[in-house]
Write an enzyme that holds these catalytic residues in place. Structure first.
Site, short mmCIF file in Angstrom:
data_model
loop_
_atom_site.label_atom_id
_atom_site.label_comp_id
_atom_site.label_asym_id
_atom_site.label_seq_id
_atom_site.Cartn_x
_atom_site.Cartn_y
_atom_site.Cartn_z
N LYS A 145 25.51 28.94 16.16
CA LYS A 145 26.94 29.13 15.90
C LYS A 145 27.54 27.95 15.15
O LYS A 145 28.45 28.14 14.34
CB LYS A 145 27.70 29.35 17.21
CG LYS A 145 27.49 30.73 17.79
CD LYS A 145 28.57 31.07 18.79
CE LYS A 145 28.38 32.44 19.38
NZ LYS A 145 29.36 32.72 20.45
N LYS B 259 19.09 41.55 15.86
CA LYS B 259 19.84 42.25 16.91
C LYS B 259 21.04 43.01 16.33
O LYS B 259 21.67 42.52 15.41
CB LYS B 259 20.37 41.19 17.89
CG LYS B 259 20.11 41.51 19.34
CD LYS B 259 20.56 40.38 20.23
CE LYS B 259 21.98 40.55 20.68
NZ LYS B 259 22.38 39.63 21.75
N LYS C 266 28.02 42.59 16.37
CA LYS C 266 29.41 42.90 16.07
C LYS C 266 29.79 42.41 14.68
O LYS C 266 30.73 42.90 14.08
CB LYS C 266 30.33 42.16 17.06
CG LYS C 266 30.29 42.68 18.48
CD LYS C 266 31.08 41.72 19.37
CE LYS C 266 31.07 42.17 20.81
NZ LYS C 266 31.67 41.18 21.70
#
Ligand code: TRP
Length: 328
Positions: A112, A192, A195
């Protein structure tokens, strides 16, 4: 006493079938016969940039979606993290027994901070998560595989605290879903389902329309074969079979047995029918309750009161163990 289960979800982005299969469906099963606590972790969400208006909106949206997916507010407690100040208070305290090295190892921080830029909150994210869990004397934490490392930190911090200051925290156990847990992108099946995928075709959202769901499944990446066979099959195909099995509530082996020999086209239609059926029910329920803000606020008020009361017990023990504040 019933076992306590605790889990959290960030009110960011839109929930998709990966969240549903990997987390929500499991929570729905686990809420039976346990003391279930589900936290909307807005303080974690602001470790990367957010639009304040959207963030607020997402809190009620998430609550409505949880309920639409089968979380029963009569059985489970749903609350917003920032409404219980014990989380940040315990987070601060746990900071003082956490080493830099423990946090530098966290892969989520590395990922991140590369993507969004670093800040101290992002670095400290796993300590706040440990506080979330430890405040409620949690037995089990249902999470995705990607959160395992954070759970280990929560256990390590609990052990360290107990050893140094006396038995205060229960050691939580991670519960990681098995074969259905990992749903991959329909367009890039080695990563994966997410979102924030730039390719919108890769992710099926819980609130997608029937046409969107059918289009995404139809266009999902498979391979150069044409029919389902047990001995071969690409990541793309096995991802679709994983989704099929999860929605059918059966094992992957059962699905292979049932579908062997079917053409990819036929299979995709069956899969789309299945997903459309489930999601249309969720969407219908969601639309019924999303407009009833009084009802949603009532649930979150009750959740907040419960969360504060329950976590106060642990908090007082922590303060006493450390000699903070005055004698209660
Ligand atoms: N980090 C979790 C995630 O991104 C969310 C989370 C925050 C959480 N606090 C938690 C999950 C406590 C379980 C328990 O998925």
């Amino acid at each position: 006493m019933d076992k306590v289960i605790f889990s959290g979800v960030q009110p960011s982005g839109n929930l998709h079938i990966g969240n549903y299969v990997g987390a929500l469906k499991q929570w729905v099963t686990m809420q039976e016969g346990r003391d279930a606590i589900f936290c909307i972790v807005d303080l974690h969400t602001i470790t990367v940039p957010q639009d304040p208006k959207v963030l607020r909106e997402k809190i009620l949206e998430m609550t409505a979606l949880y309920i639409a997916c089968g979380i029963d507010p009569e059985k489970a407690h749903i609350f917003v993290q920032s409404e219980n100040p014990n989380h940040t208070q315990l987070g601060w305290i746990l900071n003082t027994i956490t080493s830099f090295g423990q946090l530098e190892r966290m892969t989520q921080f590395k990922e991140k901070s590369q993507k969004y830029g670093e800040n101290v909150g992002l670095f400290d994210y796993p300590v706040l998560m440990a506080a979330d869990i430890l405040l409620y004397q949690t037995d089990e934490v249902p999470v995705g595989e990607d959160q395992k490392q954070h759970l280990e930190l929560a256990r390590d911090l609990a052990k360290k605290f107990n050893k140094q200051f006396g038995e205060v925290f229960k050691l939580p156990i991670p519960v990681i879903g098995k074969e259905a847990a990992r749903v991959m992108s329909l367009q890039a099946p080695t990563s994966k389902m997410s979102k924030s995928d730039v390719n919108q075709l890769g992710t099926v959202y819980l609130l997608d329309s029937e046409d969107q769901i059918r289009e995404k499944i139809k266009k999902a990446v498979t391979d150069s074969q044409t029919h389902i066979s047990k001995d071969r099959g690409s990541e793309g195909l096995s991802n679709l079979l994983t989704i099929y099995s999860a929605f059918k509530n059966q094992t992957l082996t059962d699905s292979y047995n049932q579908l062997e020999g079917k053409s990819y086209g036929e299979f995709k239609t069956l899969l789309a029918d299945l997903v459309v059926l489930d999601l249309s029910q969720i969407k219908k329920k969601y639309e019924e309750i999303r407009g009833n803000e009084e009802y949603l606020n009532q649930i979150l008020d009750g959740g907040r009161d419960f969360a504060i009361e329950k976590s106060n017990e642990t908090m007082q023990k922590v303060l006493d163990a450390l000699g903070l504040g005055r004698t209660a």
